[in-house]
Design an enzyme around this catalytic site. Structure first.
Site, PDB file in Angstrom:
ATOM      1  N   GLU A 103     -33.591   2.506  26.119  1.00  0.00           N
ATOM      2  CA  GLU A 103     -32.612   3.324  25.372  1.00  0.00           C
ATOM      3  C   GLU A 103     -31.368   3.571  26.212  1.00  0.00           C
ATOM      4  O   GLU A 103     -31.468   3.968  27.379  1.00  0.00           O
ATOM      5  CB  GLU A 103     -33.276   4.644  24.978  1.00  0.00           C
ATOM      6  CG  GLU A 103     -32.854   5.145  23.621  1.00  0.00           C
ATOM      7  CD  GLU A 103     -33.292   4.218  22.492  1.00  0.00           C
ATOM      8  OE1 GLU A 103     -32.486   3.365  22.075  1.00  0.00           O
ATOM      9  OE2 GLU A 103     -34.433   4.357  22.020  1.00  0.00           O
ATOM     10  N   THR A 131     -29.538   1.454  27.383  1.00  0.00           N
ATOM     11  CA  THR A 131     -29.404   0.414  28.407  1.00  0.00           C
ATOM     12  C   THR A 131     -28.466  -0.703  27.966  1.00  0.00           C
ATOM     13  O   THR A 131     -27.934  -1.424  28.807  1.00  0.00           O
ATOM     14  CB  THR A 131     -30.784  -0.211  28.711  1.00  0.00           C
ATOM     15  OG1 THR A 131     -31.433  -0.456  27.460  1.00  0.00           O
ATOM     16  CG2 THR A 131     -31.644   0.718  29.551  1.00  0.00           C
ATOM     17  N   SER A 164     -28.960   2.387   9.972  1.00  0.00           N
ATOM     18  CA  SER A 164     -28.528   2.067   8.606  1.00  0.00           C
ATOM     19  C   SER A 164     -27.150   1.403   8.631  1.00  0.00           C
ATOM     20  O   SER A 164     -26.861   0.547   7.800  1.00  0.00           O
ATOM     21  CB  SER A 164     -28.502   3.326   7.746  1.00  0.00           C
ATOM     22  OG  SER A 164     -27.647   4.289   8.319  1.00  0.00           O
ATOM     23  N   SER A 165     -26.317   1.737   9.602  1.00  0.00           N
ATOM     24  CA  SER A 165     -24.976   1.149   9.628  1.00  0.00           C
ATOM     25  C   SER A 165     -25.019  -0.322  10.045  1.00  0.00           C
ATOM     26  O   SER A 165     -24.379  -1.164   9.413  1.00  0.00           O
ATOM     27  CB  SER A 165     -24.035   1.955  10.514  1.00  0.00           C
ATOM     28  OG  SER A 165     -24.596   2.152  11.775  1.00  0.00           O
ATOM     29  N   ASP A 196     -28.356  -2.930  18.147  1.00  0.00           N
ATOM     30  CA  ASP A 196     -28.680  -2.706  16.736  1.00  0.00           C
ATOM     31  C   ASP A 196     -28.395  -3.946  15.892  1.00  0.00           C
ATOM     32  O   ASP A 196     -29.234  -4.398  15.104  1.00  0.00           O
ATOM     33  CB  ASP A 196     -27.895  -1.512  16.186  1.00  0.00           C
ATOM     34  CG  ASP A 196     -28.134  -0.250  16.998  1.00  0.00           C
ATOM     35  OD1 ASP A 196     -29.089  -0.232  17.785  1.00  0.00           O
ATOM     36  OD2 ASP A 196     -27.351   0.699  16.844  1.00  0.00           O
ATOM     37  N   TYR A 255     -21.987  10.112  22.647  1.00  0.00           N
ATOM     38  CA  TYR A 255     -22.305   8.720  22.993  1.00  0.00           C
ATOM     39  C   TYR A 255     -21.221   8.156  23.908  1.00  0.00           C
ATOM     40  O   TYR A 255     -21.509   7.628  24.992  1.00  0.00           O
ATOM     41  CB  TYR A 255     -22.424   7.899  21.711  1.00  0.00           C
ATOM     42  CG  TYR A 255     -22.949   6.509  21.917  1.00  0.00           C
ATOM     43  CD1 TYR A 255     -24.289   6.220  21.748  1.00  0.00           C
ATOM     44  CD2 TYR A 255     -22.098   5.474  22.302  1.00  0.00           C
ATOM     45  CE1 TYR A 255     -24.780   4.939  21.943  1.00  0.00           C
ATOM     46  CE2 TYR A 255     -22.579   4.199  22.504  1.00  0.00           C
ATOM     47  CZ  TYR A 255     -23.914   3.940  22.306  1.00  0.00           C
ATOM     48  OH  TYR A 255     -24.396   2.667  22.508  1.00  0.00           O
TER      49      TYR A 255
HETATM   50  C1  GLA Z   1     -27.134   3.401  19.283  1.00  0.00           C
HETATM   51  C2  GLA Z   1     -26.201   2.253  19.642  1.00  0.00           C
HETATM   52  C3  GLA Z   1     -26.949   1.179  20.428  1.00  0.00           C
HETATM   53  C4  GLA Z   1     -27.722   1.762  21.607  1.00  0.00           C
HETATM   54  C5  GLA Z   1     -28.526   2.978  21.164  1.00  0.00           C
HETATM   55  C6  GLA Z   1     -29.160   3.694  22.335  1.00  0.00           C
HETATM   56  O1  GLA Z   1     -28.101   2.953  18.382  1.00  0.00           O
HETATM   57  O2  GLA Z   1     -25.620   1.690  18.494  1.00  0.00           O
HETATM   58  O3  GLA Z   1     -26.023   0.172  20.856  1.00  0.00           O
HETATM   59  O4  GLA Z   1     -26.855   2.074  22.662  1.00  0.00           O
HETATM   60  O5  GLA Z   1     -27.750   3.915  20.442  1.00  0.00           O
HETATM   61  O6  GLA Z   1     -30.081   2.883  22.976  1.00  0.00           O
END
Ligand code: GLA
Length: 390
Positions: free
Chosen positions: A35, A37, A128-129, A173, A223
């Site tokens: 996570e 990473t 979802s995005s 994602d 973030y």
């Molecule tokens: C979100 C981001 C991913 C990743 C995660 C955390 O989902 O879109 O790129 O950084 O958070 O692991």
């Protein structure tokens, strides 16, 4: 597949007057471990889930993208030659952003009448995005008669997030949503984008996803703050050690200790999470290959503690959900998943215990927080693609 396609087609017909010629789909995802990473060029281990987004469509002769979002009863008609962001209907930005990146690549854009349906919970950290983006990519590919090969598809999705939407997110994602495979977990090197689809060979265990029902607030700003903190850690180590590394992926715990006096404690802890999480993710992949649920679960628990104490991306509800899960018999391990600050946990649970685990988890979570969570099991699903029409 989780949405009733027959019903979806019926909904399309009553909206647009005839059957759709195309159905594009893309799943959501859950991250097993690894996570925060990805934007540090490290390792991740996600899988696609059964919840998905469907885009049912008919091509149009012009370049108007006429979209109806069935889940919210919202409608937008947008000119694909313009491709501006839409402050009133921000959900369409994920599609328009994909169109914009395709236009930059010189790909032809065709208009369409589109019904969007989905059951990936929104704001729950299950992507979802990215699911909407990758379903849109499949649709534009079909409409335009082209195909974007391999990692270039997810890379395009990441540019939508980074450039069109302004979130400095990593590649995870879009990668798993596009490249996932049924019954497989994806091990991805977020620097080289080399990947391996690892069979989810855990015959006696399953992944239970539990939603805290706390929507991820402030995710965007927090973030981007974490992304900046990681860069600060790299800069401090480069300064102290004369190291040539560019991302936390390049550094060891020894490097970090040797540079500790060069950085604030919070920066040190952020970097410690990333460096230890990269090691855990590689070990977790080995545990999965060996079918060792106990070892994988132990790593998931350690990941959760690190995200809570060092990276500080959990919240009281996620902490309660993970702690309750970890205390239930038959649970090998449990952790928050996704960006954090709300959303879901993922737990690895012995197959024979799933019903009692789910019941005890939701009851315990309610007792601690007064909230009604939701839990479901998902086996690893296929990545984005076209659905065959009957
Ligand atoms: C979100 C981001 C991913 C990743 C995660 C955390 O989902 O879109 O790129 O950084 O958070 O692991």
């Amino acid at each position: 597949m989780s949405i009733d396609v027959h019903q979806a087609v019926g909904q399309f017909v009553s909206r647009f007057g005839k059957e759709p010629a195309i159905i594009a789909r893309a799943p959501g995802r859950v991250n097993v471990i690894g996570e925060h990473t990805d934007y540090n060029h490290g390792f991740v281990l996600p899988m696609a889930i059964e919840q998905e987004t469907l885009l049912l469509a008919n091509p149009r002769a012009d370049q108007v993208f006429h979209a109806y979002a069935g889940n919210f009863d919202r409608e937008v008609q947008t000119d694909l030659t313009q491709r501006a962001r839409n402050a009133e209907e921000p959900w369409i930005d994920y599609i328009v952003g994909v169109a914009d990146e395709l236009a930059k690549l010189g790909k032809p854009l065709h208009g369409a009448d589109v019904l969007i349906l989905g059951d990936v919970p929104i704001g729950a950290g299950l992507s979802s995005s990215a699911s909407l983006e990758m379903a849109a990519l499949v649709l534009f590919e079909k409409l335009g008669g082209f195909h974007i090969e391999g990692p270039a598809g997810p890379q395009l999705g990441q540019r939508v997030e980074n450039q069109f939407l302004g979130l400095n997110s990593g590649i995870m994602d879009q990668f798993i949503v596009r490249m996932g495979r049924k019954n497989h977990v994806l091990f991805l090197d977020c620097r080289s984008h080399a990947y391996e689809l690892v069979p989810a060979a855990l015959p006696n265990a399953a992944f239970v996803i539990a939603d805290t029902a706390v929507s991820r607030g402030l995710t965007g700003s927090k973030y981007n703050e974490r992304v900046a903190e990681c860069r600060e850690a790299v800069a401090a180590m480069v300064k102290r050690l004369g190291h040539t590394g560019t991302h936390l992926r390049d550094f060891t715990l020894e490097d970090l200790e040797a540079s500790r006096s060069e950085m604030a404690d919070v920066i040190y802890r952020r970097a410690r999470h990333i460096i230890t999480e990269n090691a855990r993710t590689q070990q977790a992949c080995d545990a999965l290959r060996a079918g060792d649920a106990a070892a994988l679960g132990t790593l998931m628990n350690a990941s959760d503690a690190s995200l809570r104490d060092d990276y500080e991306v959990t919240c009281p509800e996620l902490d309660a959900m993970a702690a309750v899960a970890q205390s239930i018999e038959g649970c090998y391990g449990s952790r928050m998943t996704g960006a954090g600050f709300g959303g879901c946990t993922v737990s690895l649970v012995a197959k024979g215990r799933i019903a009692t685990f789910t019941e005890q988890l939701l009851a315990g979570y309610h007792a601690h927080t007064g909230l009604n969570g939701r839990a479901f099991v998902s086996t690893p699903a296929d990545g984005a693609g076209l659905l065959a029409l009957a």
